[in-house]
Design a protein around this motif. Structure first.
Motif, PDB file in Angstrom:
ATOM      1  N   GLY A 100       0.817  -1.207   0.000  1.00  0.00           N
ATOM      2  CA  GLY A 100       0.000   0.000   0.000  1.00  0.00           C
ATOM      3  C   GLY A 100       0.852   1.259   0.000  1.00  0.00           C
ATOM      4  N   LEU A 101       0.232   2.373   0.405  1.00  0.00           N
ATOM      5  CA  LEU A 101       0.933   3.658   0.471  1.00  0.00           C
ATOM      6  C   LEU A 101       1.759   3.694   1.754  1.00  0.00           C
ATOM      7  CD1 LEU A 101       1.330   6.496  -0.773  1.00  0.00           C
ATOM      8  CD2 LEU A 101      -0.555   7.264   0.696  1.00  0.00           C
ATOM      9  N   ARG A 102       3.081   3.781   1.619  1.00  0.00           N
ATOM     10  CA  ARG A 102       3.978   3.779   2.775  1.00  0.00           C
ATOM     11  C   ARG A 102       4.464   5.196   3.051  1.00  0.00           C
ATOM     12  NH1 ARG A 102       9.289   0.172   2.456  1.00  0.00           N
ATOM     13  NH2 ARG A 102       9.680   1.675   0.771  1.00  0.00           N
ATOM     14  N   ILE A 103       4.243   5.642   4.283  1.00  0.00           N
ATOM     15  CA  ILE A 103       4.682   6.962   4.734  1.00  0.00           C
ATOM     16  C   ILE A 103       5.702   6.744   5.844  1.00  0.00           C
ATOM     17  CG2 ILE A 103       3.946   9.180   5.661  1.00  0.00           C
ATOM     18  CD1 ILE A 103       1.090   8.408   4.692  1.00  0.00           C
ATOM     19  N   GLN A 104       6.932   7.186   5.637  1.00  0.00           N
ATOM     20  CA  GLN A 104       7.990   6.990   6.616  1.00  0.00           C
ATOM     21  C   GLN A 104       8.465   8.343   7.156  1.00  0.00           C
ATOM     22  OE1 GLN A 104      10.652   3.345   5.843  1.00  0.00           O
ATOM     23  NE2 GLN A 104      10.405   4.210   3.810  1.00  0.00           N
ATOM     24  N   ARG A 153      13.255   5.396  12.302  1.00  0.00           N
ATOM     25  CA  ARG A 153      12.092   5.896  11.566  1.00  0.00           C
ATOM     26  C   ARG A 153      10.821   5.195  12.043  1.00  0.00           C
ATOM     27  NH1 ARG A 153      14.433   1.834   8.821  1.00  0.00           N
ATOM     28  NH2 ARG A 153      13.179   0.479   7.470  1.00  0.00           N
ATOM     29  N   ILE A 154       9.694   5.820  11.691  1.00  0.00           N
ATOM     30  CA  ILE A 154       8.360   5.256  11.895  1.00  0.00           C
ATOM     31  C   ILE A 154       7.744   5.050  10.514  1.00  0.00           C
ATOM     32  CG2 ILE A 154       6.034   5.690  12.746  1.00  0.00           C
ATOM     33  CD1 ILE A 154       7.906   4.964  14.936  1.00  0.00           C
ATOM     34  N   SER A 155       7.230   3.870  10.293  1.00  0.00           N
ATOM     35  CA  SER A 155       6.615   3.549   9.004  1.00  0.00           C
ATOM     36  C   SER A 155       5.118   3.340   9.184  1.00  0.00           C
ATOM     37  CB  SER A 155       7.261   2.291   8.405  1.00  0.00           C
ATOM     38  OG  SER A 155       6.646   1.951   7.172  1.00  0.00           O
ATOM     39  N   ILE A 156       4.326   4.099   8.424  1.00  0.00           N
ATOM     40  CA  ILE A 156       2.863   3.979   8.436  1.00  0.00           C
ATOM     41  C   ILE A 156       2.436   3.543   7.032  1.00  0.00           C
ATOM     42  CG2 ILE A 156       0.680   5.173   8.829  1.00  0.00           C
ATOM     43  CD1 ILE A 156       2.270   7.224  10.492  1.00  0.00           C
TER      44      ILE A 156
END
Length: 367
Positions: free
Chosen positions: A236-240, A347-350
């Motif tokens: 899916g769409l990964r926001i880091q 990092r944080i990955s959403i």
């Protein structure tokens, strides 16, 4: 009668001349020759058909002449091709032009075409607009019209359209013994999945653009734009949210967010709340271990930071039911593998999960 010198009567001989050219056979040879010429013409016509048709088209013609396969054509010539030409429309350029049924590529009634705005996609996606109306395969004993079949469409034409759709979708064609209705349902399901994936990709792209615009519109968050990495993955769409040399999201060894980090996550939540997809959150650390006797390690820290991000997203408007999982990855998935101590590894990955991925995992789709 004059007397015969020999004293006997002389016999009378009558000669008949044969006429015409019939002889012993008469005109029967002409009929045999005509039959031979007709047979040779049919033979060469068969050779031509074998040369200009594909294997799938030959299979369709063979199915048409099967004992249980009866055409229900009510328009055109009522024959195999339904009043359509055997060659490509227009002037014949080559004597070996391929067969063409002139069938529209947009699909039968009940189908919709969604043109994908993607430079890599040049074709249209055909999806089913409703449930199947029943089987229509006479060869397998089905009755009624097949799913999406036109009233004046032959089984052969409908099958050719489905085969073309299956080829565009990259799925196998009709299997031996498979009912036409089952084949149509399989094509429709594949088209639906592909259509959902492409619509999601477009929505994800719009969401990424909105996120960047939201950050740039807030002066205090503009320096954090370089800390944000957004891309699309198979999941899916990964926001880091990635640490930089001088800009960190969390204090060293702590799971308490800096104020600007909390504000950044709140902006992300505002955009992600507009989409129905579930979320997956993971925390990552660098490869620097904790000091001996600290009582905790990178596993604890990564899980705590991921859970802190979950709480910040919920506070920003994300329903808790949309959180699929929260995991700590420690230093097992480094962003810069050749530099374990690099701050970018922290990092944080959403991940905004794809709906098709959620279905594959067995989770119910969100409305």
């Amino acid at each position: 009668m004059s007397a015969n010198p020999a004293g006997t009567e002389q016999p009378i001989i009558i000669k008949k001349k044969k006429g015409g050219h019939g002889g012993h056979h008469g005109g029967a040879w002409k009929v045999a020759y005509a039959d031979f010429v007709t047979a040779m013409m049919a033979f060469f016509l068969l050779l031509w058909l074998l040369n200009v048709t594909t294997s799938d088209q030959r299979k369709g013609i063979a199915d048409y002449f099967a004992p249980m396969s009866v055409s229900r054509e009510t328009s055109g010539s009522g024959g195999l091709l339904g009043g359509q030409t055997i060659t490509v429309p227009g002037a014949q350029i080559s004597p070996s032009s391929p067969i063409s049924s002139d069938a529209p590529t947009s699909g039968p009634p009940g189908y919709q075409t969604n043109e994908v705005e993607d430079a890599d996609e040049a074709s249209e996606v055909t999806t089913s607009g409703g449930p199947a109306s029943g089987g229509g395969d006479a060869a397998t004993g089905d009755t009624g019209a097949a799913a999406g079949q036109r009233p004046n469409e032959t089984r052969f034409e409908h099958q050719q359209r489905l085969e073309q759709m299956a080829s565009q979708l990259g799925i196998p064609g009709q299997k031996p013994g498979e009912r036409l209705a089952d084949f149509a349902e399989r094509v429709n399901e594949a088209a639906d999945v592909l259509n959902i994936a492409r619509n999601e990709a477009r929505q994800f792209q719009e969401a990424a653009t909105e996120i960047r615009q939201a950050i740039q519109s807030i002066p205090e968050l503009e320096p954090l734009a370089q800390n944000l990495m957004i891309d699309q993955t198979p999941d899916g769409l990964r926001i880091q949210i990635v640490d930089q040399d001088r800009v960190s999201m969390f204090p060293g060894g702590s799971s308490q967010m800096f104020p600007q980090t909390r504000q950044l996550v709140g902006q992300l939540a505002g955009v992600l709340a507009k989409l129905p997809n579930n979320l997956s959150i993971s925390g990552h650390t660098d490869g620097v271990p904790f000091a001996a006797g600290a009582g905790r390690d990178n596993w604890d820290l990564s899980a705590e930071r991921a859970n802190a991000t979950r709480r910040a997203l919920i506070a920003g408007g994300i329903p808790e039911s949309r959180i699929r999982d929260v995991v700590g990855r420690a230093d097992r998935d480094l962003l810069v593998p050749d530099q374990p101590a690099s701050p970018r590894n922290r990092r944080i990955s959403i991940v905004l999960l794809r709906e098709t991925q959620a279905r594959a995992d067995g989770a119910p789709a969100q409305n």
